[in-house]
Write a protein that holds these residues in place. Structure first.
Motif, PDB file in Angstrom:
ATOM      1  N   UNK A   1       0.662  -7.670  11.204  1.00 15.09           N
ATOM      2  CA  UNK A   1       1.193  -6.313  11.178  1.00 15.09           C
ATOM      3  C   UNK A   1       0.211  -5.255  11.676  1.00 15.09           C
ATOM      4  N   UNK A   2       0.778  -4.105  11.974  1.00  9.43           N
ATOM      5  CA  UNK A   2       0.043  -2.875  12.255  1.00  9.43           C
ATOM      6  C   UNK A   2       0.550  -1.806  11.288  1.00  9.43           C
ATOM      7  N   UNK A   3      -0.371  -1.050  10.713  1.00 11.19           N
ATOM      8  CA  UNK A   3       0.031   0.029   9.805  1.00 11.19           C
ATOM      9  C   UNK A   3       0.556   1.221  10.608  1.00 11.19           C
ATOM     10  N   UNK A   4       1.548   1.895  10.061  1.00  7.67           N
ATOM     11  CA  UNK A   4       2.155   3.021  10.758  1.00  7.67           C
ATOM     12  C   UNK A   4       1.168   4.165  10.976  1.00  7.67           C
ATOM     13  N   UNK A   5       0.152   4.269  10.128  1.00  9.71           N
ATOM     14  CA  UNK A   5      -0.830   5.338  10.333  1.00  9.71           C
ATOM     15  C   UNK A   5      -1.942   4.933  11.300  1.00  9.71           C
ATOM     16  N   UNK A   6      -1.749   3.818  12.017  1.00  7.21           N
ATOM     17  CA  UNK A   6      -2.702   3.399  13.042  1.00  7.21           C
ATOM     18  C   UNK A   6      -2.174   3.676  14.451  1.00  7.21           C
ATOM     19  N   UNK A   7      -1.197   4.566  14.570  1.00  2.68           N
ATOM     20  CA  UNK A   7      -0.569   4.827  15.863  1.00  2.68           C
ATOM     21  C   UNK A   7      -1.577   5.288  16.913  1.00  2.68           C
ATOM     22  N   UNK A   8      -2.484   6.182  16.534  1.00  2.00           N
ATOM     23  CA  UNK A   8      -3.448   6.689  17.506  1.00  2.00           C
ATOM     24  C   UNK A   8      -4.399   5.593  17.967  1.00  2.00           C
ATOM     25  N   UNK A   9      -4.792   4.687  17.051  1.00  2.00           N
ATOM     26  CA  UNK A   9      -5.644   3.558  17.439  1.00  2.00           C
ATOM     27  C   UNK A   9      -4.905   2.662  18.425  1.00  2.00           C
ATOM     28  N   UNK A  10      -3.655   2.340  18.134  1.00  6.69           N
ATOM     29  CA  UNK A  10      -2.873   1.473  19.012  1.00  6.69           C
ATOM     30  C   UNK A  10      -2.761   2.095  20.400  1.00  6.69           C
ATOM     31  N   UNK A  11      -2.450   3.384  20.437  1.00  2.00           N
ATOM     32  CA  UNK A  11      -2.309   4.088  21.713  1.00  2.00           C
ATOM     33  C   UNK A  11      -3.600   4.024  22.514  1.00  2.00           C
TER      34      UNK A  11
ATOM     35  N   UNK B   1       0.811  -1.219   0.000  1.00  2.00           N
ATOM     36  CA  UNK B   1       0.000   0.000   0.000  1.00  2.00           C
ATOM     37  C   UNK B   1       0.842   1.265   0.000  1.00  2.00           C
ATOM     38  N   UNK B   2       2.133   1.133   0.356  1.00  2.00           N
ATOM     39  CA  UNK B   2       2.990   2.300   0.446  1.00  2.00           C
ATOM     40  C   UNK B   2       2.921   3.011   1.783  1.00  2.00           C
ATOM     41  N   UNK B   3       2.051   2.553   2.679  1.00  3.25           N
ATOM     42  CA  UNK B   3       1.881   3.204   3.980  1.00  3.25           C
ATOM     43  C   UNK B   3       2.983   2.791   4.940  1.00  3.25           C
ATOM     44  N   UNK B   4       3.346   1.531   4.899  1.00  7.42           N
ATOM     45  CA  UNK B   4       4.347   1.005   5.812  1.00  7.42           C
ATOM     46  C   UNK B   4       3.721   0.339   7.018  1.00  7.42           C
ATOM     47  N   UNK B   5       4.365  -0.715   7.501  1.00  3.42           N
ATOM     48  CA  UNK B   5       3.853  -1.463   8.651  1.00  3.42           C
ATOM     49  C   UNK B   5       4.972  -1.747   9.638  1.00  3.42           C
ATOM     50  N   UNK B   6       4.570  -2.136  10.835  1.00  2.05           N
ATOM     51  CA  UNK B   6       5.441  -2.836  11.759  1.00  2.05           C
ATOM     52  C   UNK B   6       4.898  -4.249  11.813  1.00  2.05           C
TER      53      UNK B   6
END
Length: 336
Positions: free
Chosen positions: A279-289, A54-59
């Motif tokens: 994985x988790x998408x890098x733009x899901x940081x606020x959800x993870x938090x 997707x180009x977003x990036x994951x961990x």
């Protein structure tokens, strides 16, 4: 943390990691959902940062497992955020029809699959139509839906109509009118040969992957009958979006197991989920938090109100969930 995340999210992430320690939160320490939260925390803390399709990036980590006991009507519904189980059920019942066009989903207000046809439509036509307008046109215009709403031979097509080719002479082959209905065959094999090690439904049809809007993520289901006539399921997921996809995938696999158990006069056993690229998408940081700052609670139960003549005859009205009091929904963008 990833260099692409802002300093604000880095600070928020570190606070969430401290808060997410089980000992610092109230809630039953043996609640199954701690497995999910621990997996989320492990990915976010230890996962490799990867550039994805997707180009977003994951961990991401590779290889994960969750286990859930389905006895007594229990279902793996997350309580640390709301999971729309009716939407997930509508999607799963749609799979069982073998349909591959989003029109019937959109007509029910289910937009899980809309983004892929919408993305294709925008790229091919240059029309920046809104998602809502695209979905509305899919429902209202059968010709438009036929042109733009089909996903290719995804999940349900492979589950209930896996294509079979027969010799047609002179080195040619023709497709048989009816393909393999893996789900119907599974019901038969569970009833007639419960000890078999071949109770499998497979979605990964290599020859048709290029025609699919998205190759199957939850690709393989295997079932096992143990002492006490208990039916358990292992579901292998080659690619798993833990924040948005996994809550629906757990529900779908558990629902499948419960429906099969009813149809085959068995008791629900255990759901074992296995993930490949998890994985988790890098733009899901606020959800993870937000989610890791919450503690699980409650024990939702699913009742199946009637027993239809076949596994293909269930409707949404046949399912009732009680005891589900989740915390607020947490939104996040879908990666297409």
């Amino acid at each position: 943390m990833a260099s692409g995340l802002s300093e604000f999210l880095q600070v928020g992430y570190q606070a969430a990691m401290q808060t997410a320690d089980n000992s610092s939160l109230s809630g039953p320490s043996d609640h199954w959902e701690w497995q999910y939260l621990s997996l989320m925390r492990r990915i976010w803390e230890q996962g490799d940062e990867r550039i994805d399709r997707t180009g977003i990036g994951t961990r991401s980590i590779f290889g994960a497992q969750l286990r859930f006991d389905l006895a007594g009507g229990a279902m793996p519904l997350l309580s640390t955020k709301r999971v729309y189980w009716k939407t997930a059920t509508r999607e799963f019942l749609w799979f069982l029809t073998g349909d591959t066009n989003i029109r019937k989903l959109c007509a029910q207000g289910v937009e899980i699959w809309t983004d892929w046809p919408l993305d294709r439509y925008r790229k091919e036509t240059g029309d920046e139509i809104s998602r809502a307008d695209f979905s509305r046109r899919i429902v209202d215009d059968a010709d438009f839906a036929a042109r733009w709403g089909d996903l290719g031979p995804v999940y349900g097509k492979q589950w209930v109509d896996w294509p079979v080719y027969e010799p047609a002479g002179e080195g040619l082959f023709r497709q048989r009118a009816a393909g393999v209905n893996q789900v119907a065959d599974l019901v038969t094999s569970l009833r007639t040969n419960p000890g078999s090690r071949r109770h499998i439904v497979e979605g990964w049809n290599v020859a048709e992957l290029d025609r699919m809007a998205l190759p199957p993520c939850h690709k393989t289901y295997q079932f096992h009958v143990s002492a006490g006539n208990r039916l358990s399921c292992v579901m292998y997921q080659r690619s798993c979006d833990v924040a948005l996809g996994l809550p629906f995938n757990l529900w779908g696999a558990a629902l499948f197991t419960r429906m099969l158990a009813q149809q085959c006069d068995m008791e629900p056993g255990e759901l074992v989920w296995m993930g490949g690229d998890t994985h988790l998408y890098l733009n899901h940081a606020e959800l993870v938090e937000a989610q890791l700052a919450r503690a699980p609670s409650g024990n939702p139960v699913l009742a199946i109100r009637r027993r239809p003549d076949s596994i293909f005859d269930y409707g949404l009205e046949d399912f009732e969930v009680t005891g589900y009091a989740p915390q607020a929904h947490i939104s996040a963008p879908v990666a297409v």
